[in-house]
Design an enzyme around this catalytic site. Structure first.
Site, short mmCIF file in Angstrom:
data_model
loop_
_atom_site.label_atom_id
_atom_site.label_comp_id
_atom_site.label_asym_id
_atom_site.label_seq_id
_atom_site.Cartn_x
_atom_site.Cartn_y
_atom_site.Cartn_z
CB CYS A 157 48.97 39.31 38.78
SG CYS A 157 49.57 40.91 39.33
CG HIS A 214 46.01 42.51 37.06
ND1 HIS A 214 46.42 41.59 38.02
CD2 HIS A 214 45.32 41.81 36.14
CE1 HIS A 214 45.98 40.39 37.68
NE2 HIS A 214 45.30 40.49 36.55
CG ASN A 246 43.41 38.05 34.56
OD1 ASN A 246 44.43 38.23 35.23
ND2 ASN A 246 42.29 38.70 34.81
#
Lengths: 246, 104
Positions: free
Chosen positions: A26, A164, A201
């Site tokens: 990520c 994240h 995302n």
């Protein structure tokens, strides 16, 4: 600071939603999205940069086990740029000694990267003026998220434990019926405004709001102000050609 | 009505239907009946988890079935988390604010 800002409304500025698959990258996808957006709104050059190069050429190695956004920026700086996704495609895995940055053609580069103050008003101001920013949050609420604005308390979503990295691409306010905290003094029902951040995302477009999600703005929900960091593709103070559409 | 871990008991029909729909929606298949049963249990647990998040949330978010509804917390964290940052940032600290862009 404008009331609303949504860089997705600038055609091409925000690249399509990626899916990191079985690779914990990520951090590299957020950094790649940041660089792509900045090139789009500063130079009207819409590129897709190589996440795989960030994985293969990062100093820390094996970025599929996690990494830091600023490591990706350092990799781009060290290599004086980054190849295109097409020339150096994503493979969702890491092999040591596979970096071939030296032979690949660079399609984007950055001047440096900066951290922003942990202040949501200042972050909103920077976002609206200069473009998308990467942030690192606690992802506890994301696995089963479908839509809407997430507003968690520090006890249910620890703002100190962030795990994240995603890309902040806009903000706005959600008008919905009901009694809001701001209206407790007047019990009659009328629209409640929920300020939110729009975040990109890297879990594919089937997740969330077509790959995006929204977090409450103004309460450091899930630690969004802990590590706001963005690349810079222009000299300091040079504003992009485009501003953030409402 | 809401599905919570307490009242699931032997797998009720609607849970199985929901799981079938999930498999169709996200193209999931399992090699053995045992694996299928295990994923169904995990699916039920995640539905209950979603219910809890729904109750905890102060915003307008909705929680429920997602592409990860058949994964345990551990599997999800391994696949999609960002493990290293959990330990904090060694020696990085804050560097600049927008009004001093000349520093980097």
């Amino acid at each position: 600071v404008p009331h609303t800002c949504d860089w997705r409304k600038v055609a091409g500025a925000i690249s399509s939603i990626r899916n990191q698959g079985n690779c914990n990258c990520c951090w590299a996808m957020a950094a790649a999205g940041n660089i792509e957006a900045l090139w789009g709104i500063n130079f009207l050059k819409f590129v897709n940069v190589s996440v795989q190069e960030l994985l293969d050429c990062g100093r820390c190695g094996n970025g599929c086990y996690g990494g830091y956004v600023w490591e990706a920026f350092l990799t781009v700086l060290n290599n004086s740029g980054v190849a295109s996704e097409r020339d150096y495609p994503f493979r969702a895995n890491f092999r040591p000694h596979r970096c071939h940055a030296k032979t690949s053609n660079k399609v984007a580069w950055i001047q440096d990267f900066i951290f922003l103050p942990d202040n949501e008003q200042r972050i909103a101001q920077y976002l609206a003026t200069y473009g998308p920013i990467t942030v690192t949050i606690n992802m506890k609420y994301l696995k089963l998220y479908q839509k809407g604005v997430i507003k968690a308390s520090p006890t249910t979503c620890d703002p100190q434990f962030v795990d994240h990295s995603v890309l902040l691409v806009g903000f706005g306010s959600d008008k919905s019926e009901g009694m809001g905290a701001e209206t407790v003094s007047s019990p009659s029902r009328h629209p409640r405004s929920t300020p939110y951040w729009i975040l990109k995302n890297s879990w594919g477009a089937q997740w969330g709001e077509e790959g995006y999600f929204r977090l409450h703005r103004g309460s450091n929900t899930c630690g969004i102000t802990k590590y706001p960091v963005t690349a810079r593709v222009q000299k300091p103070n040079v504003k992009p050609q485009l501003s953030c559409p409402p | 009505g809401s599905l919570t871990a307490q009242d699931l008991g032997p797998q009720p029909l609607e849970l199985k239907e929901a799981f079938k729909f999930f498999q169709r929606q996200f193209n999931r298949s399992y090699l053995t009946p045992e694996e299928h049963a295990r994923r169904l249990d995990i699916f039920a647990h995640n539905l209950a988890q979603a219910q809890q998040l729904q109750e905890e949330d102060f915003g307008t978010a909705e929680f429920g079935v997602t592409p990860f509804s058949d994964l345990t917390e551990e599997e999800f964290g391994q696949l999609y988390g960002h493990r290293r940052a959990a330990g904090g940032v060694p020696g990085m600290g804050r560097v600049v604010g927008p009004e001093e862009p000349e520093e980097s």
